[in-house]
Design an enzyme around this catalytic site. Structure first.
Site, mmCIF file in Angstrom:
data_model
loop_
_atom_site.group_PDB
_atom_site.id
_atom_site.type_symbol
_atom_site.label_atom_id
_atom_site.label_comp_id
_atom_site.label_asym_id
_atom_site.label_seq_id
_atom_site.Cartn_x
_atom_site.Cartn_y
_atom_site.Cartn_z
ATOM 1 N N CYS A 1 -3.743 5.422 6.081
ATOM 2 C CA CYS A 1 -3.862 4.047 5.575
ATOM 3 C C CYS A 1 -5.006 3.297 6.257
ATOM 4 O O CYS A 1 -5.251 3.455 7.445
ATOM 5 C CB CYS A 1 -2.539 3.320 5.795
ATOM 6 N N ASP B 1 4.317 -6.070 -11.076
ATOM 7 C CA ASP B 1 4.667 -6.976 -9.971
ATOM 8 C C ASP B 1 6.041 -6.588 -9.487
ATOM 9 O O ASP B 1 6.846 -6.033 -10.256
ATOM 10 C CB ASP B 1 4.711 -8.440 -10.425
ATOM 11 N N CYS C 1 -2.371 -0.786 10.073
ATOM 12 C CA CYS C 1 -2.496 0.610 10.507
ATOM 13 C C CYS C 1 -3.748 0.842 11.351
ATOM 14 O O CYS C 1 -3.768 1.741 12.182
ATOM 15 C CB CYS C 1 -2.468 1.537 9.296
ATOM 16 N N ASP D 1 5.755 -16.371 -14.164
ATOM 17 C CA ASP D 1 6.901 -15.883 -14.913
ATOM 18 C C ASP D 1 7.558 -17.119 -15.548
ATOM 19 O O ASP D 1 7.311 -18.245 -15.140
ATOM 20 C CB ASP D 1 7.844 -15.175 -13.938
ATOM 21 N N HIS E 1 1.168 -4.344 5.175
ATOM 22 C CA HIS E 1 0.972 -2.914 4.942
ATOM 23 C C HIS E 1 1.521 -2.512 3.576
ATOM 24 O O HIS E 1 0.870 -1.765 2.830
ATOM 25 C CB HIS E 1 1.660 -2.109 6.048
#
Lengths: 401, 401
Positions: free
Chosen positions: B330, B292, B335, B91, B361
């Protein structure tokens, strides 16, 4: 036997062995990573496995208070709870309640204490501790013991040591009593193995109880405790407690020499709470097989890295553009990938990855150190190797501001 | 071409593509993990690679202030610095200096601001930002732009949008000027590729500049900016900025529809700073290829998990003995291995592994969501799949206390 210990080589008092448990083998000498509340701080079990760590320790005191040992049992025991399928050991809480100082009262029956979390009142007895350790379900469970400061005079050290032996007898009786209640017939081990099958709602762990040799810095007490404990049962391993709690290093090493002479050579010895690199090498030279300590992760979170030339404080401004790894001889995934400059940047910017990388490096450092010592015992070079290693480590102690 | 974009399928405005960069490919649509100070907070690059994350974003503003872009360049650029060999994007700092509010002054030449770290004075111009982004060496570098609040009236939005376009021209001229100074002959790309060889003391990056379409919530400004920017150069991709900064969701989606009509369909479009699950799906439906956002890691550290049924606060006491994973559908390593009860325990005990597991996760959730969307575009089921997904996600919004 579900638990075995095979010595494969020795060099003086140092031994290379294989300690087998229901959850797998531990090549000794070995450093056990400390997972106080069922997590080795900042690290994932996958990372520990990858660096060759074979056994993790968890704390009875902490897990009893939070989340509660019944919760851990209902989730399948501490192995499943924390996602670690290898060997585990639980400390008994003796050291933790000793550390609470003004918050605890010791009597012959047990210890009353207040939780460090919320001040609530609790009581540990040899019986209640065994019940908790059974709920947690580690492979090796330590007896509840009476820990005292390292510099205690003989009369106090004798009192605590003798009480610890009486508590050992009570721990063992409680473990037997619980086992009697467990389902099925046959001997205890057969019953336990049957009850861990997939039909069992809660797996019943196969565990062995280790006694703890106390006696402060008094050779006669250490000798006496070693003998009396052996007379009380056929233990599959021995803890050596009450060291690295304020006594001098020569006193600690002298006690290891005494205990080495007294304990049976065909059982593993675990020096509790000791884990600075130089202490590991000195301990192996005196017949110790297992070690644990919070130092590598605590120092890792503080930004201090173990290296073969002494400690490095990763926040030092000299590291600002240093492209070298923490330790140029290290094979860990931190040193293979990241520069000192990057790790310093992470610490200065307060980034979690920094704590992770140095914690992992430090645990790897001790695990690899014991792996190296073991190889040297096996190839016959241990005496020379350990002398050289200690000389190099002590020759360049990087000051840690 | 060092950078290419191939569309492999489409469904309405949604496109499945392959964006190729000097550091590898990105299958689009894709979520880019945010590594503000050259670390995706709490995570290791190895973990990101393992979950299929293909591209990481870093921030010019933060790395210029700390550790300094010259330091990063001296260590081989941001890829080598942070141990990530895949595609990267920086950025430009436009959004960060906008966020400083009272600490900054915007003029036609650039922005004066005070560091959020120590209050020191700094100045960003289109030229200085390109110099910094060149030192960092990401594959895609964003132009320096003038960001304004999402609800700005048209006259303010026009002023900022037109200034951003003038700054784009200056950014591009500066990139060309720097390239002229670089060693060797031939066209710029050939010179760059030669100078990245092993003999080069500092690798010279092969980079492409993305313009940023501004215009607030004003369709005519967005349309105008899209057209003028295209007239200024043959850009290999386009940023869509100034959204998710306070405007309503319908306004944001309307602007995406406008921009989708105007931008060339054979170039990737990057919707900056947008990353809630529902916004990703809505964005893909409107022709966006790259996203993003700090949300997955920030919420991960706060203990909020994305799931296909909405958000879960992992600290809730109902999870105390909950043996289920965060999300039963998941496939992430959190998970597959850990219960809600364990993760709750880690958060209650303030353990770093908790932040790690939920951050991982959450990033996986968005990466996998985009992977799923891409598969649906390719197999022709995207329209139905995305409608079903949004309905399910919105139907059970677990309240987060």
């Amino acid at each position: 036997m579900t638990f075995t210990f095979d010595r494969v080589a020795s060099s003086g008092a140092a031994r290379a062995g294989v300690f087998t448990t229901p959850h797998g083998r531990v090549d000794t000498p070995a450093f056990m990573a400390v997972g106080t509340v069922a997590t080795v701080k900042a690290l994932d079990p996958i990372e520990l496995e990858a660096i060759g760590c074979q056994v993790i320790l968890a704390n009875t005191y902490h897990l009893h208070l939070r989340p509660g040992d019944e919760i851990v049992r209902s989730l399948g025991g501490v192995h499943r709870f924390m996602g670690w399928n290898g060997p585990m050991l639980t400390d008994s809480g003796g050291f933790q309640v000793f550390s609470l100082e003004s918050l605890r009262t010791v009597s012959e029956d047990g210890v009353e204490f207040r939780s460090h979390i919320d001040g609530s009142r609790h009581r540990f007895t040899p019986e209640s501790v065994i019940q908790i350790e059974r709920n947690l379900g580690a492979d090796v469970i330590m007896q509840f013991d009476h820990v005292i400061p390292g510099q205690s005079v003989e009369v106090e050290a004798r009192d605590a040591s003798e009480r610890s032996i009486r508590w050992l007898v009570r721990c063992n009786a409680e473990l037997e009593r619980i086992s009697q209640r467990e389902p099925g017939t046959g001997n205890r081990e057969q019953r336990l193995l049957r009850s861990t099958g997939p039909d069992s709602p809660f797996p019943v762990p196969v565990q062995t109880l280790f006694p703890i040799v106390q006696g402060g810095i008094h050779a006669n007490l250490r000798r006496e405790a070693s003998r009396v404990i052996q007379a009380e049962g056929d233990w599959l391993g021995y803890g050596i407690g009450g060291l690295s709690v304020g006594e001098s290093k020569p006193d600690m090493y002298a006690m290891l020499d005494v205990v080495n002479e007294e304990l049976p050579h065909d059982r593993p010895r675990y020096l509790m709470g000791v884990g600075f690199p130089e202490d590991l090498v000195e301990g192996v030279r005196r017949g110790v097989d297992l070690f644990d300590c919070v130092a590598p992760t605590r120092m890792g979170r503080n930004g201090t890295a173990f290296t073969s030339d002494g400690r490095v404080n990763v926040r030092r401004s000299e590291l600002r553009a240093d492209a070298r790894p923490l330790d140029e001889t290290c094979e860990c995934s931190t040193c293979k990938r990241f520069s000192r400059a990057y790790i310093r940047h992470l610490f200065v910017a307060d980034e979690i990855l920094g704590l992770r990388l140095v914690s992992l490096h430090n645990v790897h450092f001790l695990v690899a150190l014991m792996r190296r010592a073991r190889a040297a015992i096996i190839d016959g070079s241990f005496d020379a190797w350990s002398r050289d290693w200690l000389a190099r480590y002590h020759s360049r102690p990087t000051p840690v501001p």
